[in-house]
Scaffold this motif. Structure first.
Motif, PDB file in Angstrom:
ATOM      1  N   GLU A 153       0.828  -1.210   0.000  1.00  0.00           N
ATOM      2  CA  GLU A 153       0.000   0.000   0.000  1.00  0.00           C
ATOM      3  C   GLU A 153       0.862   1.261   0.000  1.00  0.00           C
ATOM      4  N   GLY A 154       1.999   1.230   0.756  1.00  0.00           N
ATOM      5  CA  GLY A 154       2.897   2.388   0.753  1.00  0.00           C
ATOM      6  C   GLY A 154       3.486   2.646  -0.618  1.00  0.00           C
ATOM      7  N   ARG A 155       3.897   1.536  -1.272  1.00  0.00           N
ATOM      8  CA  ARG A 155       4.443   1.693  -2.621  1.00  0.00           C
ATOM      9  C   ARG A 155       3.391   2.203  -3.577  1.00  0.00           C
ATOM     10  N   GLU A 157       0.783   4.034  -2.785  1.00  0.00           N
ATOM     11  CA  GLU A 157       0.540   5.452  -2.499  1.00  0.00           C
ATOM     12  C   GLU A 157       1.632   6.329  -3.110  1.00  0.00           C
ATOM     13  N   GLU A 158       2.869   5.813  -3.028  1.00  0.00           N
ATOM     14  CA  GLU A 158       3.986   6.570  -3.615  1.00  0.00           C
ATOM     15  C   GLU A 158       3.818   6.683  -5.124  1.00  0.00           C
ATOM     16  N   LEU A 159       3.394   5.547  -5.734  1.00  0.00           N
ATOM     17  CA  LEU A 159       3.160   5.588  -7.173  1.00  0.00           C
ATOM     18  C   LEU A 159       2.022   6.539  -7.526  1.00  0.00           C
ATOM     19  N   ARG A 161       1.139   9.211  -5.806  1.00  0.00           N
ATOM     20  CA  ARG A 161       1.634  10.584  -5.663  1.00  0.00           C
ATOM     21  C   ARG A 161       2.484  10.975  -6.877  1.00  0.00           C
ATOM     22  N   SER A 162       3.349  10.068  -7.315  1.00  0.00           N
ATOM     23  CA  SER A 162       4.174  10.352  -8.488  1.00  0.00           C
ATOM     24  C   SER A 162       3.306  10.593  -9.713  1.00  0.00           C
ATOM     25  N   GLU A 163       2.254   9.761  -9.822  1.00  0.00           N
ATOM     26  CA  GLU A 163       1.364   9.933 -10.964  1.00  0.00           C
ATOM     27  C   GLU A 163       0.642  11.274 -10.906  1.00  0.00           C
ATOM     28  N   ARG A 164       0.198  11.647  -9.690  1.00  0.00           N
ATOM     29  CA  ARG A 164      -0.474  12.949  -9.560  1.00  0.00           C
ATOM     30  C   ARG A 164       0.480  14.097  -9.887  1.00  0.00           C
ATOM     31  N   ARG A 165       1.732  13.983  -9.393  1.00  0.00           N
ATOM     32  CA  ARG A 165       2.710  15.042  -9.693  1.00  0.00           C
ATOM     33  C   ARG A 165       2.971  15.121 -11.198  1.00  0.00           C
TER      34      ARG A 165
END
Length: 724
Positions: A153-155, A157-159, A161-165
């Protein structure tokens, strides 16, 4: 052999909970992913317990599979997992044959164990130690599952966030986003593409988007796309795209392949950036640079780009090579200071440093340079400093003009101006309309002008005495128009005093050296005042001589006529006297240019005391020559002298004795009332010549003759000095 339990693949926590509970009861869990897979297993194998998830994606398919197996085989128990004690759970209990129980989410291991014990009934004896071991293993497995799930789930979420950025960045920096299949077809609509082009998805679906690319650019786009497909690498292309308003916009398209687990391209994603304005600016800049380069290389003046810190010549044009005599390669190894004359190098270096510091420098700077052959040339330099984006000096651009010929011409002109200004002649230059542009110092003095500013606008006629202007209008100007020049005598007008000054003048057209067209009117004049006076004296002597030589009149009448002749030419007033025995003058004639003034002057002469005349006679007898008197320089005249001088209205007097055999028989005096007509040596000679010519006709009765001069005074019976 343990009994089997068929259950769907659940989430990590629920799966671990069921597996732990079944292990505690000695059952073997068999997990499947779909209802079709469960149906196959139910046909081939036997199971003690079936677990049905009422919240599965397709609960009807699971129910049908389980219902068929329970009716055919019988004796199987069913555990129903539900989110709450919902009515459908009761309905399933009624619909499915066999023993049935349900467990309500969230699942608890102990609750599941109790439910399964009651459901299965005939399970093995309870072993608390074994059950505790299994519970510990279940908790460990559950902890590992939870840690793994937290990591995933952490990975994730990180993905996210990267996608949103990435999306935010793309939206901020691009105008259009696109997605294509591995073959380059559009299969998904793009909101930004439709907003930019104004076209619906149906119009650009597949390869329809190519219709919106400029026809001249399509072939290049196909080539770029084919290359990217052949070897999946980041794609880049630039082309013109039709915007919704009908205008063609230059777009930069970039894309990257999205690879699957097998390394194959799953899709292409990319974006378009509108680069119309930047490309237009680049084009304008490139065109400007090309124009500057052409101007730089073809300029008629020398040009150079100089390093602002070292002074090294970076780029030079052909004209600078011609001016200096060096080749471009030779100049490339030199500095600006190397070209400057040694005497001016400190000023040149200081000027360059001041320009780099941002100080004020002359717009055009004149310098002496040394050519390769050692020749000295004059150049004018106009320089400007070019800075980079940060304001740091980048280079100095200089324009160098060879002005050697002009400098020499200026020197010659300076010499000519010096000669013209020093000339005693009057030199004037007028425009084609006859307005004065320049008058030299002698001319300004003669015309009473104090500065060059007073010269501007003064016309030809303004410089001429009013009585002579008709000569300019009727003679001079027509002759100049016909022949280009006119020569003659005129009188100039002093602008301050109004005095008329006789001039010998030559007017001529000033023409352009190349076209020959008139550009102005020149005039060179000489002050002929002295010549006019000499002519006046000679004319007077000639006429007086004719009177004395040809007239049969008596002496008194002759002298009277000579006095009248003098008053009309060489004097304002002429006075003739004979000496009486007592030493006082007998005034035979007082002739005045204004006849009405004559009686007033004669009365003043008669009233003058004897000492006045005695002094005059003594001076004439002592010198033997005519006496000159400048009354402006007479020191403190007495009352008698003052009255006499005021009566005569004279500023200069020349008097000569009328003698015979050494005796002073009388006086003839010429008086000038014009401050500009002061008698000099030539007037003295004129008076003496007149007296000498008269002496040759002199006859006088002895009783009227004056005795010889008093003792101590020299007398002379010799001819006039003018005739000796």
């Amino acid at each position: 052999m343990r009994e089997k339990v068929l259950l769907p693949r659940l989430g990590a926590e629920e799966g671990a909970c069921l597996r732990s509970a079944l292990a505690a009861l000695g059952r073997e869990p068999v997990e499947v992913d779909a209802a079709e897979q469960a149906a196959v297993l139910l046909r081939d194998e036997s199971f003690e317990l079936l677990v049905l998830d009422a919240d599965a994606e397709d609960p009807d398919a699971w129910t049908r599979s389980f219902q068929r197996a329970m009716r055919e085989q019988g004796g199987m128990a069913l555990l129903l997992l539900v989110s709450s004690e919902r009515p459908e759970g009761r309905l399933l209990m009624d619909a499915l044959p066999g023993t049935l129980a349900y467990a309500v989410r969230p699942l608890s291991r102990d609750a599941v164990v109790r439910t399964l014990r009651a459901l299965l009934g005939s399970g093995p004896e309870r072993n608390d130690a074994a059950e505790a071991t299994l519970a510990s293993e279940w908790r460990a497995e559950l902890r590992i599952e939870r840690e793994a799930r937290a990591a995933v789930e952490g990975r994730l979420e990180e993905l996210l966030r990267s996608e949103r950025r990435l999306h935010a960045l793309l939206e901020a920096t691009t105008s259009v986003m696109w997605t294509l299949t591995p073959e380059g077809s559009a299969v998904e609509p793009s909101v930004s593409w439709e907003a930019f082009t104004g076209r619906a998805f149906a119009e650009y679906r597949g390869h329809g988007y190519m219709n919106l690319i400029h026809p001249e650019d399509r072939e290049g786009v196909w080539k770029d796309w084919a290359l990217a497909l052949f070897r999946p690498t980041p794609y880049s292309s630039e082309y013109r795209l039709l915007r919704h308003d009908g205008s063609w916009r230059r777009m930069l398209s970039r894309g990257v392949p999205v690879l699957g687990p097998d390394g194959r391209v799953r899709e292409w994603v990319g974006w378009l950036v509108d680069v119309t304005e930047p490309r237009e600016q680049e084009l304008a800049l490139r065109k400007s640079e090309e124009q500057f380069r052409a101007f730089f290389n073809l300029a008629a003046a020398g040009m150079a780009q100089v390093d602002p810190f070292t002074g090294r010549l970076l780029v030079v044009n052909a004209k600078l090579c011609e001016v200096t005599g060096y080749t471009a390669q030779e100049l490339g190894g030199m500095t600006y200071i190397d070209l400057v004359h040694p005497e001016e190098r400190p000023q040149g270096a200081a000027g360059l440093a001041r320009l780099v510091r941002g100080g004020e420098v002359p717009a055009i700077n004149a310098r002496r340079w040394v050519r390769k052959d050692g020749g000295i040339i004059w150049v004018e330099i106009a320089a400007t400093l070019i800075r980079d984006e940060s304001g740091r000096p980048l280079r100095v651009v200089s324009v160098i003009q060879d002005v050697t010929a002009r400098k020499h011409a200026e020197l010659e002109r300076g010499r000519l101006v010096s000669v013209v200004e020093s000339s005693p002649d009057v030199i004037c230059i007028h425009d084609v309309d006859g307005r004065a542009l320049y008058i030299n110092e002698a001319g300004r003095t003669l015309l009473g002008l104090e500065s060059l500013a007073e010269v501007q606008g003064l016309s030809v006629l303004d410089q001429v005495h009013p009585d002579d202007r008709h000569i300019i209008e009727q003679e001079a100007l027509p002759a100049i128009e016909r022949e280009g020049r006119w020569v003659g005598d005129i009188r100039a007008l002093n602008q301050r005093t109004g005095k008329a000054i006789p001039l010998f003048s030559q007017y001529f057209l000033v023409r352009d050296s190349e076209s020959g067209q008139p550009t102005g009117l020149g005039c060179i004049s000489r002050d002929i005042t002295e010549r006019k006076l000499s002519e006046e004296r000679l004319t007077f002597l000639a006429r007086a001589s004719r009177l004395l030589a040809s007239s049969l009149d008596d002496e008194t009448t002759l002298l009277t006529r000579v006095a009248e002749l003098a008053a009309s030419s060489v004097a304002t007033c002429c006075m003739v006297s004979l000496t009486q025995p007592e030493g006082t003058p007998l005034w035979l004639e007082v002739a005045h240019r204004e006849p009405a003034r004559a009686p007033h002057v004669q009365q003043a002469l008669q009233e003058a005391a004897k000492p006045v005349w005695t002094a005059l006679y003594d001076a004439l007898s002592t010198s033997g020559r005519a006496v000159l008197v400048d009354l402006r320089e007479t020191q403190s005249p007495g009352p008698m002298h003052r009255a006499l001088l005021e009566a005569m209205e004279a500023v200069s007097v020349v008097a000569v004795a009328l003698t015979s055999r050494g005796h002073v028989l009388g006086v003839i005096a010429f008086a000038s009332g014009d401050p500009d007509r002061l008698y000099g040596d030539e007037d003295r000679v004129m008076a003496e010549e007149l007296a000498y010519r008269r002496q040759r006709r002199w006859t006088m009765p002895a009783s009227t003759r004056r005795p010889s001069a008093p003792s101590g005074c020299a007398t002379s019976s010799s001819p006039s000095p003018a005739m000796s």
